[in-house]
Design an enzyme around this catalytic site. Sequence first.
Site, short mmCIF file in Angstrom:
data_model
loop_
_atom_site.label_atom_id
_atom_site.label_comp_id
_atom_site.label_asym_id
_atom_site.label_seq_id
_atom_site.Cartn_x
_atom_site.Cartn_y
_atom_site.Cartn_z
N TYR A 44 -7.16 -8.89 11.18
CA TYR A 44 -5.72 -8.59 11.93
C TYR A 44 -5.76 -9.30 13.40
CZ TYR A 44 -4.54 -5.87 8.22
OH TYR A 44 -4.18 -5.48 6.84
N ASN A 48 -6.63 1.32 2.78
CA ASN A 48 -7.35 2.67 3.06
C ASN A 48 -6.85 3.62 2.11
OD1 ASN A 48 -8.44 1.46 5.14
ND2 ASN A 48 -7.18 2.25 6.89
N ASN A 80 -12.28 -0.49 -0.96
CA ASN A 80 -11.71 -1.38 0.27
C ASN A 80 -12.33 -0.89 1.54
OD1 ASN A 80 -9.03 -2.44 1.58
ND2 ASN A 80 -9.24 -0.39 2.60
N GLU A 81 -12.54 -1.94 2.18
CA GLU A 81 -13.10 -1.79 3.77
C GLU A 81 -14.36 -0.64 3.61
OE1 GLU A 81 -10.32 -1.66 6.82
OE2 GLU A 81 -9.66 -3.73 6.40
N GLU A 105 1.08 -1.20 0.02
CA GLU A 105 0.02 0.02 -0.05
C GLU A 105 0.91 1.09 -0.03
OE1 GLU A 105 -2.86 -0.06 3.03
OE2 GLU A 105 -3.74 2.19 2.53
N GLU A 144 -6.72 -9.26 3.22
CA GLU A 144 -5.80 -8.69 4.28
C GLU A 144 -5.78 -9.53 5.43
OE1 GLU A 144 -6.03 -4.63 5.26
OE2 GLU A 144 -6.56 -3.92 3.30
O1 AHR Z 1 -3.07 -2.79 5.99
C1 AHR Z 1 -3.52 -1.74 6.97
C2 AHR Z 1 -4.67 -1.26 6.72
O2 AHR Z 1 -5.76 -2.22 7.30
C3 AHR Z 1 -5.37 -1.12 5.34
O3 AHR Z 1 -5.01 0.04 4.71
C4 AHR Z 1 -6.80 -1.21 5.47
O4 AHR Z 1 -7.39 -1.79 4.47
C5 AHR Z 1 -6.88 -2.11 6.79
O5 AHR Z 1 -7.54 -1.35 7.85
#
Ligand code: AHR
Length: 493
Positions: free
Chosen positions: A243, A71, A171-172, A26, A291
């Site tokens: 995550y 993001n 994205n998200e 990114e 991700e």
């Molecule tokens: O990978 C870091 C961030 O985590 C990314 O930009 C976003 O998509 C997610 O929240």
Amino acid sequence: MKAKISISKDRVISKIDDRLYGSFIEHLGRAVYTGIYEPGHETADDMGFRKDVLEVVKSMNVPLVRYPGGNFVSGYHWEDGIGPKEKRPKKLDLAWSTIETNEVGIDEFQEWAKRVGCEVMMAVNLGTRGAEDAKNLVEYCNLNTDTYYANLRKQNGFEEPFAIRTWCLGNEMDGPWQMGAKKPMEYARLAVETAKMMKWVDPSIEVVACGSSGPFMPTFGEWEKTVLQEGYDQIDYISLHSYYGNPKENTPYFLGSSLIMDKFIENVVKICDEVKEEKKSEKTVNLSFDEWNVWFHSNEQDKKQERWQIAPPLLEDIYNVEDALVVGTLLITLLRHADRVKIGCLAQLVNVIAPVMTEKNGKVWLQTIFYPFFHTSVNGRGTALTTDVEVETYKAEELEAIPYVDAMTVLSEDESTLTLFAVNRSLTETADLDLELTGFEGYKPVRMEVLDGYDVKETNSAEDQHVASRAKEVGEKISLAPLSWNMVQFRKD
Ligand code: AHR
């Protein structure tokens, strides 16, 4: 402790899509600038890419890299990153409160990917922009017509189309932190119309619609359902992001994180199949876990960063041994779901929550999490086999039954090699394996690579990279050390 692992050649989960071992770059922190790209660096090539980083990434055999966000993409104007570099505008990036110089854009990134030997997975901006800009980008990247955007690419020095096959529709988009965040139906309509127009430009592309930003979101479930009901015919994959972290210093619990990932995947598969049933469709929508990683170490230090810097260090988690074990179990979980998870992106690849780190003007170095990813990506291609593990379990917080040993096996395409990936989560006990391999007469264990014998909190740094995998002698009796990542290969005589 004993662990019985049973596999059979005819109990196939699925052929593994190579893209399961994808990653992510990114425009964030030092992923691009001083990560993959640093023109003044002593190893810089003719385009300013660091050859030391290129070599490491090549060694990982990464098949696909998602780009340019994350993001970041939700405010990105791709046209800012093409054409003469001196004319490219510097812009504010509201996602990370930094300044984007646009020195690297799609032209450079696809060239970097070519040099690595991987595909680009391209994300389009559905935050502040929409279908018009997305379909123009598809034309720019993939067409050879005598039309404005295809010609623009040629004028910029790229005669041949980039042939980008896999595209993310934003994205998200349900996250309040996202520029231009959307309500479920708002996103669904935009994603469907954008996918439709992108595919009209190039019918060969595949698109990934955003799932909810995670299983913790209040929108989770309803979001996926709405998007799939609205766009089932246009959408090829639905995305998952997750995550994991250990902020409470509860190692046994943290080591069970993959059970949370497992549930998440099962829930999304269920939603996809319910909508398939409703639609009476022949088509199956698969999953893109684009991700995933451990991320929490850098949260506090990132809050102290000043705003509006160019490529400041952000999300530079320094990973320890327990993080590597968790990454190992997350990879095993993705493999276990290889029938439905076709794309996976370890987020991210360089400097930003990454297995590969660089010093500005200095060395490239490897984090602990590099090793499980490296072993599975290089050796885990072929067919995923159902791998039953009978072993004791333990309880940690809400996770009722975490198996001490987690494992998956992969049979190579030519059937010459069977590879077992396994993690022993026990803090104290060795696991002695009792292997029942049906249909593998004549296969002998020939190679074992392990990450073991370290304290869970040990880390690497640019100066000291003592945490690394090692070859272990392998015989008929195989055992997994406490707190270890293991790869065992069996070959036919
Ligand atoms: O990978 C870091 C961030 O985590 C990314 O930009 C976003 O998509 C997610 O929240």
